[in-house]
Design a protein around this motif. Structure first.
Motif: not given
Length: 275
Positions: A100-120
């Motif tokens: 996956y790719r995680i973006y904050e304010h348009g900036r790539l900040v992480a490329e994790p293999g799963e996103i459970g910790e980021f889920w909202q």
């Protein structure tokens, strides 16, 4: 793109390419396949992902509807629901994509293999048709796809093709490119025209400079192109397009798939014709 080195992933490409969609998703969920999904579960649709806070979902939906060639929607979830039941059995969007790719304010900040910790709880997930779905149809018709032959991620390029904006979402189209002889290009147009849910017909053939591409060997996403003598480049609208729109919108938070690392669904590609 997949390699045949099973020591690095737990599975070889030749092993996992035989898996049915549910089996492939479980292997990905377990971390046994962190690589590109190109060539996996032949005959079944794959999907790009865009996961955003609910307050932006209406604008993003309008953006996708206005730019259907690049953003053909297969599913939209309810806020907070990671299970798109219309796409298949036991799908969990938090773990069933290799990267996956995680973006904050348009900036790539992480490329994790799963996103459970980021889920909202307010996240809405958009599953968007992928060109991998028509690749099987092309290969069954005898058209060689060089990125699969050479086990690479398909090359993708930013273009000067303007998109229709909606709210904060705007930008230009991203295209994927497959090089092939002209006779195969003609057949590829015929095959993909009736598959609009997975990008449909090419948006451009040859002359990459006309759509703002200056060097085919320097893609913006994916691996460098493999081009043989007599080939012409054939360009399809690409599901990475919404990633660029998300970056342009500079949302405080967004999640996408990593280019080439898709969600494998249970939908047979044959159901996507004329949809």
């Amino acid at each position: 793109m997949p390699s045949n080195d099973s020591s690095a992933t737990g599975l070889s490409f030749e092993q996992i390419r035989q898996y049915r969609p549910l089996e492939a998703r479980h292997a990905i969920r377990q971390g046994d396949w962190p690589r590109s999904t190109a060539g996996l579960s032949d005959g079944y649709a794959q999907a790009n992902l865009a996961i955003i806070p609910a307050r932006y979902a209406d604008d993003f939906l309008r953006f996708c509807m206005a730019n259907r060639a690049a953003c053909p929607l297969l599913d939209v979830t309810q806020p907070g629901d990671p299970h798109p039941v219309s796409l298949g059995e036991d799908i969990d969007l938090r773990s069933d994509v290799p990267r996956y790719r995680i973006y904050e304010h348009g900036r790539l900040v992480a490329e994790p293999g799963e996103i459970g910790e980021f889920w909202q709880d307010d996240l809405v997930s958009f599953s968007i048709g992928c060109s991998f779905s028509f690749e099987g149809a092309l290969m069954r018709d005898g058209i060689e796809l060089r990125h699969i032959t050479h086990q690479r991620v398909v090359p993708m390029y930013r273009t000067n093709i303007a998109l229709v904006g909606a709210g904060p979402f705007t930008g230009t189209m991203v295209v994927s490119m497959r090089a092939m002889p002209p006779r195969d290009a003609i057949r590829a147009v015929q095959i993909t025209t009736d598959m609009p849910s997975v990008h449909g017909a090419p948006v451009h053939l040859a002359e990459p400079g006309q759509i703002g591409i200056t060097d085919l060997m320097q893609p913006d996403f994916g691996d460098p192109a493999v081009i043989e003598d007599g080939d012409i480049p054939v360009f399809w609208a690409c599901g990475v397009t919404p990633q660029v729109a998300l970056m342009n919108a500079k949302l405080p938070f967004a999640i996408t798939h990593a280019p080439g690392h898709m969600l494998i669904t249970d939908i047979p590609n044959s159901r996507l014709k004329y949809r």
